[in-house]
Motif scaffolding. Structure first.
Motif, PDB file in Angstrom:
ATOM      1  N   VAL A  36      14.034 -10.190   4.163  1.00 27.25           N
ATOM      2  CA  VAL A  36      12.951 -10.593   3.255  1.00 27.25           C
ATOM      3  C   VAL A  36      11.751  -9.687   3.526  1.00 27.25           C
ATOM      4  N   GLY A  42      11.071  -4.004   6.649  1.00 27.91           N
ATOM      5  CA  GLY A  42      12.239  -4.496   5.912  1.00 27.91           C
ATOM      6  C   GLY A  42      13.175  -3.361   5.531  1.00 27.91           C
ATOM      7  N   ASP A  63       6.826  -4.750  -5.278  1.00 23.96           N
ATOM      8  CA  ASP A  63       7.489  -3.440  -5.265  1.00 23.96           C
ATOM      9  C   ASP A  63       7.659  -3.012  -3.810  1.00 23.96           C
ATOM     10  N   HIS A  66       4.569  -2.602  -1.223  1.00 20.39           N
ATOM     11  CA  HIS A  66       3.431  -3.263  -1.882  1.00 20.39           C
ATOM     12  C   HIS A  66       2.388  -3.746  -0.868  1.00 20.39           C
ATOM     13  N   THR A  68       1.083  -3.914   3.491  1.00 20.73           N
ATOM     14  CA  THR A  68       0.356  -3.046   4.427  1.00 20.73           C
ATOM     15  C   THR A  68       0.912  -1.627   4.470  1.00 20.73           C
ATOM     16  N   SER A  69       2.215  -1.482   4.227  1.00 24.90           N
ATOM     17  CA  SER A  69       2.857  -0.181   4.444  1.00 24.90           C
ATOM     18  C   SER A  69       2.321   0.933   3.555  1.00 24.90           C
ATOM     19  N   SER A  73      -2.942   4.890   7.805  1.00 20.16           N
ATOM     20  CA  SER A  73      -3.582   6.213   7.910  1.00 20.16           C
ATOM     21  C   SER A  73      -2.570   7.330   7.708  1.00 20.16           C
ATOM     22  N   GLU A 212      11.743 -12.759  -5.164  1.00 20.64           N
ATOM     23  CA  GLU A 212      11.056 -13.470  -4.083  1.00 20.64           C
ATOM     24  C   GLU A 212      12.012 -14.398  -3.355  1.00 20.64           C
ATOM     25  N   ALA A 213      11.877 -14.458  -2.044  1.00 24.60           N
ATOM     26  CA  ALA A 213      12.668 -15.413  -1.269  1.00 24.60           C
ATOM     27  C   ALA A 213      11.888 -16.720  -1.183  1.00 24.60           C
ATOM     28  N   ALA A 242      10.731  -9.825   7.312  1.00 26.33           N
ATOM     29  CA  ALA A 242       9.923  -8.613   7.559  1.00 26.33           C
ATOM     30  C   ALA A 242       8.740  -8.689   6.604  1.00 26.33           C
ATOM     31  N   THR A 243       8.050  -9.815   6.678  1.00 31.93           N
ATOM     32  CA  THR A 243       7.035 -10.119   5.672  1.00 31.93           C
ATOM     33  C   THR A 243       5.618  -9.791   6.146  1.00 31.93           C
ATOM     34  N   HIS A 263     -10.161   2.680   4.682  1.00 37.32           N
ATOM     35  CA  HIS A 263     -10.317   4.131   4.511  1.00 37.32           C
ATOM     36  C   HIS A 263     -11.133   4.400   3.253  1.00 37.32           C
ATOM     37  N   ILE A 304     -11.297   4.911  10.438  1.00 36.10           N
ATOM     38  CA  ILE A 304     -10.708   3.663  10.041  1.00 36.10           C
ATOM     39  C   ILE A 304     -11.506   2.585  10.736  1.00 36.10           C
ATOM     40  N   GLY A 350      -6.172  -2.178   4.465  1.00 40.12           N
ATOM     41  CA  GLY A 350      -4.898  -2.824   4.766  1.00 40.12           C
ATOM     42  C   GLY A 350      -5.074  -3.804   5.907  1.00 40.12           C
ATOM     43  N   LEU A 397       4.209   1.836  11.537  1.00 44.86           N
ATOM     44  CA  LEU A 397       5.127   2.673  10.764  1.00 44.86           C
ATOM     45  C   LEU A 397       5.938   3.585  11.671  1.00 44.86           C
ATOM     46  N   THR A 398       5.264   4.207  12.623  1.00 44.39           N
ATOM     47  CA  THR A 398       5.898   5.202  13.491  1.00 44.39           C
ATOM     48  C   THR A 398       7.142   4.639  14.172  1.00 44.39           C
TER      49      THR A 398
HETATM   50  C1  LIG Z   1      -5.430   0.348   8.013  1.00 45.83           C
HETATM   51  C2  LIG Z   1      -4.127   0.551   8.719  1.00 45.83           C
HETATM   52  C3  LIG Z   1      -3.784   1.810   9.198  1.00 45.83           C
HETATM   53  C4  LIG Z   1      -2.574   2.003   9.827  1.00 45.83           C
HETATM   54  N1  LIG Z   1      -2.229   3.262  10.201  1.00 45.83           N
HETATM   55  C5  LIG Z   1      -1.041   3.492  10.761  1.00 45.83           C
HETATM   56  C6  LIG Z   1      -0.639   4.817  11.069  1.00 45.83           C
HETATM   57  O1  LIG Z   1      -1.358   5.783  10.797  1.00 45.83           O
HETATM   58  N2  LIG Z   1       0.574   4.995  11.642  1.00 45.83           N
HETATM   59  C7  LIG Z   1       1.393   3.959  11.926  1.00 45.83           C
HETATM   60  O2  LIG Z   1       2.453   4.190  12.487  1.00 45.83           O
HETATM   61  N3  LIG Z   1       1.068   2.674  11.606  1.00 45.83           N
HETATM   62  C8  LIG Z   1      -0.123   2.432  11.023  1.00 45.83           C
HETATM   63  N4  LIG Z   1      -0.479   1.159  10.666  1.00 45.83           N
HETATM   64  C9  LIG Z   1       0.461   0.052  10.904  1.00 45.83           C
HETATM   65  C10 LIG Z   1       1.497  -0.062   9.781  1.00 45.83           C
HETATM   66  O3  LIG Z   1       0.943   0.279   8.528  1.00 45.83           O
HETATM   67  C11 LIG Z   1       2.056  -1.489   9.705  1.00 45.83           C
HETATM   68  O4  LIG Z   1       2.450  -1.900  10.996  1.00 45.83           O
HETATM   69  C12 LIG Z   1       3.275  -1.576   8.792  1.00 45.83           C
HETATM   70  O5  LIG Z   1       3.018  -0.967   7.556  1.00 45.83           O
HETATM   71  C13 LIG Z   1       3.691  -3.023   8.576  1.00 45.83           C
HETATM   72  O6  LIG Z   1       4.804  -2.994   7.720  1.00 45.83           O
HETATM   73  P1  LIG Z   1       5.631  -4.301   7.365  1.00 45.83           P
HETATM   74  O7  LIG Z   1       6.821  -3.863   6.606  1.00 45.83           O
HETATM   75  O8  LIG Z   1       5.885  -5.091   8.601  1.00 45.83           O
HETATM   76  O9  LIG Z   1       4.657  -5.172   6.451  1.00 45.83           O
HETATM   77  P2  LIG Z   1       4.275  -4.950   4.916  1.00 45.83           P
HETATM   78  O10 LIG Z   1       4.218  -3.520   4.561  1.00 45.83           O
HETATM   79  O11 LIG Z   1       3.062  -5.753   4.637  1.00 45.83           O
HETATM   80  O12 LIG Z   1       5.507  -5.560   4.125  1.00 45.83           O
HETATM   81  C14 LIG Z   1       5.728  -6.944   3.979  1.00 45.83           C
HETATM   82  C15 LIG Z   1       6.326  -7.158   2.603  1.00 45.83           C
HETATM   83  O13 LIG Z   1       6.876  -8.463   2.529  1.00 45.83           O
HETATM   84  C16 LIG Z   1       6.784  -8.882   1.167  1.00 45.83           C
HETATM   85  N5  LIG Z   1       6.969 -10.333   1.130  1.00 45.83           N
HETATM   86  C17 LIG Z   1       6.206 -11.276   1.730  1.00 45.83           C
HETATM   87  N6  LIG Z   1       6.720 -12.504   1.494  1.00 45.83           N
HETATM   88  C18 LIG Z   1       7.838 -12.340   0.743  1.00 45.83           C
HETATM   89  C19 LIG Z   1       8.808 -13.237   0.184  1.00 45.83           C
HETATM   90  N7  LIG Z   1       8.742 -14.563   0.358  1.00 45.83           N
HETATM   91  N8  LIG Z   1       9.817 -12.722  -0.549  1.00 45.83           N
HETATM   92  C20 LIG Z   1       9.920 -11.364  -0.740  1.00 45.83           C
HETATM   93  N9  LIG Z   1       9.021 -10.484  -0.231  1.00 45.83           N
HETATM   94  C21 LIG Z   1       8.000 -10.956   0.508  1.00 45.83           C
HETATM   95  C22 LIG Z   1       5.391  -8.388   0.773  1.00 45.83           C
HETATM   96  O14 LIG Z   1       5.248  -8.289  -0.634  1.00 45.83           O
HETATM   97  C23 LIG Z   1       5.311  -7.042   1.481  1.00 45.83           C
HETATM   98  O15 LIG Z   1       5.690  -5.959   0.624  1.00 45.83           O
HETATM   99  C24 LIG Z   1      -1.687   0.926  10.020  1.00 45.83           C
HETATM  100  C25 LIG Z   1      -2.038  -0.341   9.548  1.00 45.83           C
HETATM  101  C26 LIG Z   1      -3.232  -0.519   8.890  1.00 45.83           C
HETATM  102  C27 LIG Z   1      -3.585  -1.867   8.357  1.00 45.83           C
END
Ligand SMILES: Cc1cc2nc3c(=O)[nH]c(=O)nc-3n(C[C@H](O)[C@H](O)[C@H](O)COP(=O)(O)OP(=O)(O)OC[C@H]3O[C@@H](n4cnc5c(N)ncnc54)[C@H](O)[C@@H]3O)c2cc1C
Length: 520
Positions: A36, A42, A63, A66, A68-69, A73, A212-213, A242-243, A263, A304, A350, A397-398
């Protein structure tokens, strides 16, 4: 299978594939792994699971990228800041993941980024020595994980002239020289997510956006197609959440303390056309910096901030005036011609999913409450809820690949028989479009396309021409977004397949081209 020209595309995501896979899932709703969330976490989980041969479904309610990803930066960190705070384990993990990402998994989406810290009198010697030690430690880690000089150079001091040559916007008054370090940079964070998701699709994962889940349990969920409203019950041997910052909606036991990072977007011309990152100490702090990041479409990002984000979670976070002023004030301490509000073309923010509490699946305890958000650990954790959902949270992300490996290892250990599932393979799996860095000149396409699409650039360029978007983005890129990269709407094209949507004028200029690509 969608056919682009004469090239069959098993990794292509598009509306037709989405419909077909939803229908197949309706006929046989028993899967091995339900993921999810379609951010980097995810997408990484889906690739890890599918490449182990598991029947995998990823659902994203909006999408891909959509959340934080797409607001990061866009750096592939080598872990320097964790070394500075004595967290050797997480620093090593960062450097090791940066190495595989830049050398094997996605050389086409990453590049070395020079980070120039200008040194002004008074205090230039002390600051230079302090930063030099930090850069030196980071470089030691680079060598330890085997990243060659050809990929990331060793850091070193810069003379005054060289500092001005690399960062022409820097103020001359008091300038004595600079320090240069190196780190990895992504062409774009959303593009990494899409490449990982497409690679997962190539291994057979169903990547279903706008699904959506609802009513999620440890052994399944009700899925709702946001485009039709239709619901479908899926049963899964394991459910991975992975929400990101929304993890508490699925498992209220997981404690997050989101931190907002903002940013600014300015024209790169305003930074003297510089292609390096300028690093500027925050006045009064020895450990906090504001930095510029050269970005696509002739833009530069300035970040940032790190401030606690209180209250309800917004779908799209926004910068505050205080944050914008803080970034401008800090960057202006180093510029010859200060930036003002009229230079800020846009801003984006973000929410970092920082863990505050919860037991982790391996028995560790995540970070505690009461700390500054900038002190909360960037470590990731796998947390099992009382209903059996496994949440993969934190990280960055890294380190997405390592997070996915740990998530799947935890899932396999709990829900599969010994020997039933093969070990993780993703360390040696290149993403779609990957091509050795030293051989990119062999790809017969414009360098701008090669930087975005790698080995797939010639296929993008061979699509039929049509109305172009802003900032030199071609009709073919938008068509590729629709036919291969899963874009279903104009916003998908403008906000995530490209970043034209960041600046209102670019968006307005590109809307007709996006509509034309979608109508193909
Ligand atoms: C300002 C900022 C700068 C950063 N810079 C860096 C960097 O330079 N390098 C680095 O390595 N990391 C960086 N990070 C960290 C990195 O961006 C995050 O750790 C990472 O993007 C988190 O990804 P995620 O997939 O866990 O979450 P998200 O990208 O938020 O994904 C979660 C997804 O779950 C979906 N979702 C939620 N609930 C449901 C549901 N019930 N059903 C279906 N979908 C659902 C949402 O729509 C969303 O798309 C930064 C973070 C921030 C905030």
């Amino acid at each position: 299978m969608r056919v682009i020209g004469r090239q069959p595309q098993p990794t292509a995501l598009n509306a037709a594939r989405r419909l077909r896979e939803l229908s197949v899932l309706g006929d046989d709703p028993n899967v091995d792994v339900l993921v999810v969330g379609g951010g980097i976490t995810g997408a990484g989980l889906a690739l890890d699971a599918a490449s182990r041969g598991l029947r995998t479904v990823l659902v994203e309610r909006n999408d891909l990228a959509h959340g934080t990803s797409r607001w990061s930066s866009k750096l592939v960190h080598g872990g320097l800041r964790y070394l500075a705070s004595g967290q050797f384990g997480i620093a090593y993990e960062s450097a090791a993941e940066r190495h595989v990402l830049m050398t094997r998994i996605a050389p086409h989406l990453t590049r070395p980024l020079a980070q120039v810290l200008p040194l002004f009198a008074p205090g230039h010697r002390t600051r230079g020595a302090y930063v030099g030690i930090g850069y030196g430690l980071g470089d030691g880690l680079r060598r330890l994980v085997g990243t060659p000089d050809a990929v990331l150079n060793a850091p070193g001091p810069l003379g005054r002239d060289e500092t001005i040559r690399l960062a022409p916007a820097v103020r001359r008054d008091g300038l004595r020289g600079g320090m240069r370090g190196w780190d990895g940079q992504l062409i774009d964070d959303a593009r990494l997510v899409i490449a990982v998701a497409r690679t997962a699709a190539g291994y057979g994962a169903s990547v279903l956006t706008r699904v959506e889940a609802l009513r999620v349990r440890g052994d399944g969920a009700v899925l709702r197609d946001a485009l039709t409203g239709a619901e479908l019950e899926v049963r899964s041997r394991v459910v991975l959440s992975a929400t990101g910052v929304w993890v508490g909606e699925l498992d209220p036991d997981v404690g997050l303390r989101p931190s907002r990072g903002t940013h600014l977007v300015v024209a790169t011309a305003r930074m003297g056309g510089s292609d390096v990152s300028l690093t500027i100490p925050v006045p009064g702090s020895t450990s906090r910096f504001v930095f510029t990041v050269p970005a696509p479409h002739g833009r530069t990002y300035i970040g940032i901030t790190d401030v606690p984000a209180e209250g309800p979670l917004p779908d799209v976070p926004h910068a505050t005036d205080t944050e914008i002023d803080m970034l401008l004030d800090t960057v202006n301490t180093a510029l010859a011609v200060p930036l003002d509000r009229s230079d800020v073309l846009a801003s984006f923010a973000g929410l970092r999913p920082l863990l505050t509490h919860a037991g982790t699946a391996d028995g560790r305890r995540a970070a505690t409450t009461g700390e500054e958000t900038s002190d909360l650990s960037r470590r990731h954790a796998i947390i099992e809820s009382s209903t059996g959902i496994l949440s993969v949270v934190g990280g960055k992300l890294t380190t997405y690949r390592r997070m996915a490996q740990d998530g799947l290892d935890a899932a396999v250990e709990r829900r599969f028989r010994a020997g039933e599932v093969i070990a993780c393979r993703t360390r040696s799996l290149p993403l779609v479009g990957a091509w050795p860095r030293e051989r990119t000149s062999e790809i017969a396409a414009a360098p701008r396309l090669v930087r975005r699409y790698g080995a797939e650039a010639p296929f993008v360029a061979s699509l039929p021409d049509g109305p172009a978007a802003a900032r030199g983005v071609t009709a073919q890129e938008l068509e590729w977004g629709v036919a291969v990269e899963g874009a279903l709407t104009a916003d998908d094209l403008l906000d995530r397949r490209t970043r034209l949507g960041l600046v209102a004028a670019d968006r307005a200029e590109s809307e007709a081209a996006a509509a034309a690509a979608l109508s193909e």
